[in-house]
Design a protein around this motif. Structure first.
Motif, PDB file in Angstrom:
ATOM      1  N   UNK A 123       0.792  -1.221   0.000  1.00 45.42           N
ATOM      2  CA  UNK A 123       0.000   0.000   0.000  1.00 45.42           C
ATOM      3  C   UNK A 123       0.822   1.267   0.000  1.00 45.42           C
ATOM      4  N   UNK A 124       2.147   1.131  -0.028  1.00 51.70           N
ATOM      5  CA  UNK A 124       3.023   2.304   0.007  1.00 51.70           C
ATOM      6  C   UNK A 124       3.176   2.915  -1.384  1.00 51.70           C
ATOM      7  N   UNK A 125       3.450   4.205  -1.406  1.00 55.36           N
ATOM      8  CA  UNK A 125       3.820   4.884  -2.643  1.00 55.36           C
ATOM      9  C   UNK A 125       5.248   4.477  -2.995  1.00 55.36           C
ATOM     10  N   UNK A 126       5.488   4.135  -4.254  1.00 55.70           N
ATOM     11  CA  UNK A 126       6.824   3.721  -4.677  1.00 55.70           C
ATOM     12  C   UNK A 126       7.512   4.865  -5.413  1.00 55.70           C
ATOM     13  N   UNK A 127       8.748   5.140  -5.024  1.00 57.75           N
ATOM     14  CA  UNK A 127       9.557   6.175  -5.669  1.00 57.75           C
ATOM     15  C   UNK A 127      10.875   5.525  -6.063  1.00 57.75           C
ATOM     16  N   UNK A 128      11.096   5.401  -7.369  1.00 52.80           N
ATOM     17  CA  UNK A 128      12.266   4.676  -7.867  1.00 52.80           C
ATOM     18  C   UNK A 128      13.323   5.641  -8.382  1.00 52.80           C
ATOM     19  N   UNK A 129      14.577   5.273  -8.135  1.00 54.63           N
ATOM     20  CA  UNK A 129      15.722   6.053  -8.582  1.00 54.63           C
ATOM     21  C   UNK A 129      16.502   5.231  -9.597  1.00 54.63           C
ATOM     22  N   UNK A 130      16.550   5.713 -10.865  1.00 52.60           N
ATOM     23  CA  UNK A 130      17.336   5.008 -11.875  1.00 52.60           C
ATOM     24  C   UNK A 130      18.756   5.510 -11.889  1.00 52.60           C
ATOM     25  N   UNK A 131      19.594   4.860 -12.664  1.00 54.32           N
ATOM     26  CA  UNK A 131      19.347   3.959 -13.746  1.00 54.32           C
ATOM     27  C   UNK A 131      18.841   4.673 -14.998  1.00 54.32           C
TER      28      UNK A 131
END
Length: 324
Positions: A123-131
């Motif tokens: 249920x968490x908001x996902x924040x991805x760092x690329x890449x």
């Protein structure tokens, strides 16, 4: 002042916002996670030179820059009208980086999808760092796990380039293909592509594919004429949104650390308007920031900008009651 002759060495921040590091992703639900940071360093390479290009160092560089972007969680943030978390008990966790496998480069994508799915299922908001811009593809797949998702996700894409290639050198999930891959997933609906300019890998056939799908293309020249608020008005309200941001979609004065610079681009005030506007319109399930090349940065401003975008998303979501 202390009379001590020496002090401890300067602290290098290990996680974004100095948030607790959680590697046991099955515990996120029990921890009551509201937002999770996930590093995705390795894309699907087009050549051996691409296997570990400098963009794989971006998740670490962004984390190290957070204090320059925010100073401290409790400091007043003028973009938000108060401290980041507004004095509330908001649980942000850093879930580390998805590892790579030199003997099986695509293993990273399998692990990335599994990790993203666990975050999303919590249920968490996902924040991805690329890449590079291939790394959101496994996250796109994992978004099908959004709890109680009842309608297709609206994909909002900031980029100088179209990213509709079916493949490059036989690689179907590389940095030139994320929007094409998203268009093939049943849980995505409308696509808005903002800030398109100059020339990239797209050919007439990619443009034709995007238009046939019905992608809403907003070139940078149009954006600058009508403004970001007018673009926001085109995006249906009340939806579920995912925001994917290629750093080269932004003005190079705020994002110089990129492989493919081009004049023009989305400004920081426009990015702030977009992010906060999406939060107000509906539910932002997450975002990613990709294609940062740290060695090309100037005074770390690209990484600082990346953190500021994340601050705008989390801070506005807090105030919109996402985590209540």
């Amino acid at each position: 002042m202390s009379d001590a002759l020496t002090v401890a060495p300067r602290k290098e921040f290990h996680t974004l916002f100095n948030a607790p590091l959680v590697l046991e992703l099955d515990t996120l639900s029990d921890l009551g996670a509201h937002a999770c940071i996930l590093g995705l360093p390795y894309g699907a390479p087009y050549s051996m030179e691409d296997v570990t290009n400098d963009q794989s160092n971006a998740p670490t560089a962004i984390r190290r820059s957070w204090q320059r972007a925010l100073r401290a969680i409790e400091r007043w943030d003028f973009d938000l009208g108060g401290p980041l978390l507004d004095g509330r008990d908001i649980r942000i966790f850093d879930c580390g980086d998805v590892p790579g496998d030199p003997y099986s480069p695509m293993k990273h994508y399998e692990l990335a999808e599994a990790a993203a799915r666990k975050i999303i299922e919590s249920g968490a908001m996902i924040i991805s760092l690329g890449g590079d811009h291939g790394v959101p593809i496994p996250v796109f797949r994992a978004l099908s796990a959004i709890p109680e998702l009842s309608e297709p996700i609206t994909l909002v894409h900031v980029d100088a380039h179209l990213d509709w290639r079916d493949h490059v050198n036989g690689v179907h999930e590389g940095l030139s293909s994320p929007i094409r891959r998203a268009s093939e997933m049943d849980h995505f609906g409308e696509i808005f592509q903002i800030g398109l300019r100059s020339a990239g890998s797209a050919r007439p056939e990619e443009m034709e594919a995007a238009l046939k799908y019905g992608a809403n293309l907003i070139p940078d020249i149009e954006l600058q004429d009508i403004g970001m608020k007018a673009v926001l008005d085109r995006i249906p309200a009340g939806g579920t949104y995912y925001l994917t941001v290629d750093a080269d979609g932004m003005d190079p004065t705020i994002a110089p650390a990129i492989a493919g610079p081009a004049p023009g681009g989305v400004t920081y005030p426009q990015m702030r308007t977009l992010i906060q506007g999406l939060v107000e319109k509906g539910r932002v399930a997450g975002m990613d920031i990709v294609e940062i090349t740290p060695k090309r940065d100037v005074n770390a401003i690209t990484c600082v900008t990346a953190v500021r975008l994340i601050c705008n998303l989390i801070g506005k979501a807090v105030r919109a009651g996402y985590f209540d």
